[in-house]
Design an enzyme around this catalytic site. Structure first.
Site, PDB file in Angstrom:
ATOM      1  N   LYS A  93       0.870  -1.175   0.000  1.00 49.77           N
ATOM      2  CA  LYS A  93       0.000   0.000   0.000  1.00 49.77           C
ATOM      3  C   LYS A  93       0.902   1.217   0.000  1.00 49.77           C
ATOM      4  O   LYS A  93       1.962   1.221   0.610  1.00 49.77           O
ATOM      5  CB  LYS A  93      -0.874  -0.020   1.266  1.00 49.77           C
ATOM      6  CG  LYS A  93      -1.762   1.214   1.453  1.00 49.77           C
ATOM      7  CD  LYS A  93      -2.912   1.197   0.472  1.00 49.77           C
ATOM      8  CE  LYS A  93      -3.894   2.331   0.736  1.00 49.77           C
ATOM      9  NZ  LYS A  93      -4.749   2.040   1.923  1.00 49.77           N
ATOM     10  N   ILE A  94       0.488   2.261  -0.680  1.00 49.89           N
ATOM     11  CA  ILE A  94       1.346   3.428  -0.840  1.00 49.89           C
ATOM     12  C   ILE A  94       0.487   4.683  -0.916  1.00 49.89           C
ATOM     13  O   ILE A  94      -0.657   4.638  -1.362  1.00 49.89           O
ATOM     14  CB  ILE A  94       2.199   3.295  -2.126  1.00 49.89           C
ATOM     15  CG1 ILE A  94       3.485   4.103  -2.028  1.00 49.89           C
ATOM     16  CG2 ILE A  94       1.420   3.701  -3.357  1.00 49.89           C
ATOM     17  CD1 ILE A  94       4.544   3.438  -1.189  1.00 49.89           C
ATOM     18  N   SER A  95       1.011   5.792  -0.475  1.00 53.09           N
ATOM     19  CA  SER A  95       0.383   7.084  -0.740  1.00 53.09           C
ATOM     20  C   SER A  95       0.583   7.426  -2.210  1.00 53.09           C
ATOM     21  O   SER A  95       1.655   7.183  -2.767  1.00 53.09           O
ATOM     22  CB  SER A  95       1.023   8.173   0.122  1.00 53.09           C
ATOM     23  OG  SER A  95       0.875   7.908   1.488  1.00 53.09           O
ATOM     24  N   THR A 108      -0.229  11.485   0.735  1.00 54.05           N
ATOM     25  CA  THR A 108      -1.109  12.256  -0.126  1.00 54.05           C
ATOM     26  C   THR A 108      -1.688  13.430   0.641  1.00 54.05           C
ATOM     27  O   THR A 108      -1.971  14.483   0.055  1.00 54.05           O
ATOM     28  CB  THR A 108      -2.227  11.361  -0.675  1.00 54.05           C
ATOM     29  OG1 THR A 108      -1.646  10.227  -1.329  1.00 54.05           O
ATOM     30  CG2 THR A 108      -3.095  12.102  -1.680  1.00 54.05           C
ATOM     31  N   ALA A 109      -1.848  13.277   1.947  1.00 53.55           N
ATOM     32  CA  ALA A 109      -2.327  14.384   2.767  1.00 53.55           C
ATOM     33  C   ALA A 109      -1.413  15.596   2.626  1.00 53.55           C
ATOM     34  O   ALA A 109      -1.882  16.732   2.458  1.00 53.55           O
ATOM     35  CB  ALA A 109      -2.407  13.942   4.231  1.00 53.55           C
ATOM     36  N   HIS A 129      -7.399   8.784   7.961  1.00 59.32           N
ATOM     37  CA  HIS A 129      -7.923   7.522   8.502  1.00 59.32           C
ATOM     38  C   HIS A 129      -9.082   7.771   9.475  1.00 59.32           C
ATOM     39  O   HIS A 129      -9.883   8.689   9.283  1.00 59.32           O
ATOM     40  CB  HIS A 129      -6.805   6.707   9.152  1.00 59.32           C
ATOM     41  CG  HIS A 129      -5.688   6.340   8.234  1.00 59.32           C
ATOM     42  ND1 HIS A 129      -5.870   6.004   6.918  1.00 59.32           N
ATOM     43  CD2 HIS A 129      -4.354   6.263   8.451  1.00 59.32           C
ATOM     44  CE1 HIS A 129      -4.712   5.734   6.358  1.00 59.32           C
ATOM     45  NE2 HIS A 129      -3.765   5.878   7.258  1.00 59.32           N
TER      46      HIS A 129
END
Length: 277
Positions: free
Chosen positions: A57-59, A111-112, A150
């Protein structure tokens, strides 16, 4: 003789829901043993930058720096509407007042943070900390504001905090597209055939979870930051959707638009390789 592949994802309910069947043998990946590694998103970003995970999983911010070594899967990711990061503070503020102020973020390659930087300039006095510590840091006055992700989205008001910007809603107003938060990557050196098999297995893992929603519950609760069933269900309901089964045309357009804007701003390097294997 089976081959072992490392799979990194976060302990958040959306990821443990999606990958439960794959890592517990409910979905087969012939000849492959999948070894899970649960870490916060920024740790996963850094592990991938070092090429230490076969699958992760990745941003989408981190993807912009990893396209030479990793290809994007169509299944397993987090995109959607009404699910973006929130900027929170102790009282109502205009975003312009945060320029030069201390802002806690859950990782430089999240990404935030990318959305924060695309939103405007001057947000460069950043304090990096695990996502689950940001609300307390803001509430205690150790930072002026924080970008939360989240399940924090559902609980920030309990900490006496105010949302001053919804970065996902801002993105949707700007582009008309869903917000790409995180995707699943496979190392390009695995080869296109194996990557397609993995992609199919991730999709089937999510289909299994949808068909047996109570079976992963203990696994999800074991790793979740917030244990209340209502919060867990809200989290899964928001971050797991049709885009998680397949990006589709709209999801792919959203990812490409995010990367294009980031490239234009010089926030990620250009890449000529195809996005998918």
């Amino acid at each position: 003789m089976s081959r072992s592949l490392s799979l990194g994802y976060s302990p958040c309910p959306n990821d443990t829901f999606i990958f439960y069947a794959l890592v517990h043998g409910r979905v087969s990946l012939p000849g492959i043993a999948v070894e899970e590694r649960l870490e916060d998103v920024e740790t996963l970003n850094q592990l991938a930058r070092a090429g230490l995970l076969h699958l992760t999983k990745i941003s989408y911010h981190a993807l912009g720096h990893l396209r030479e070594g990793y290809a994007l899967l169509r299944a397993g990711g987090a995109l959607g509407r009404g699910c973006g990061p929130l900027v929170v503070a102790r009282s109502a503020l205009d975003m312009g007042h945060l320029q030069g102020k201390t802002i806690a973020i859950p990782g430089r390659l999240t990404t935030a943070n990318l959305l924060l930087q695309l939103h405007g300039s001057g947000y460069d006095n950043l304090v990096i900390m695990p996502f689950d510590r940001i609300m307390a840091a803001v509430a205690e006055g150790r930072v002026d504001a924080g970008v939360i992700i989240h399940e924090s989205r559902f609980t920030y008001a309990d900490h006496g905090l105010t949302a001053i910007e919804d970065l996902g809603a801002w993105w949707e107003r700007e582009t008309g597209l869903p917000i790409p938060l995180g995707g699943i990557l496979a190392r390009r050196d695995l080869g296109s055939d194996l990557i397609r098999q993995v992609d199919s297995s991730v999709r089937r893992s999510l289909e299994y979870a949808y068909a047996h929603p109570q079976e992963p519950r203990d696994y999800i609760r074991r790793h979740a930051q917030e244990l209340a069933d209502k919060v867990i269900d809200s989290h899964i309901g928001l971050y797991v959707n049709d885009f998680s089964l397949d990006l589709g045309k709209e999801g792919e357009e959203a990812v490409r638009e995010l990367l294009s804007r980031a490239e234009h701003r010089g926030l990620i390097p250009p890449c000529s390789l195809p996005l998918f294997a």
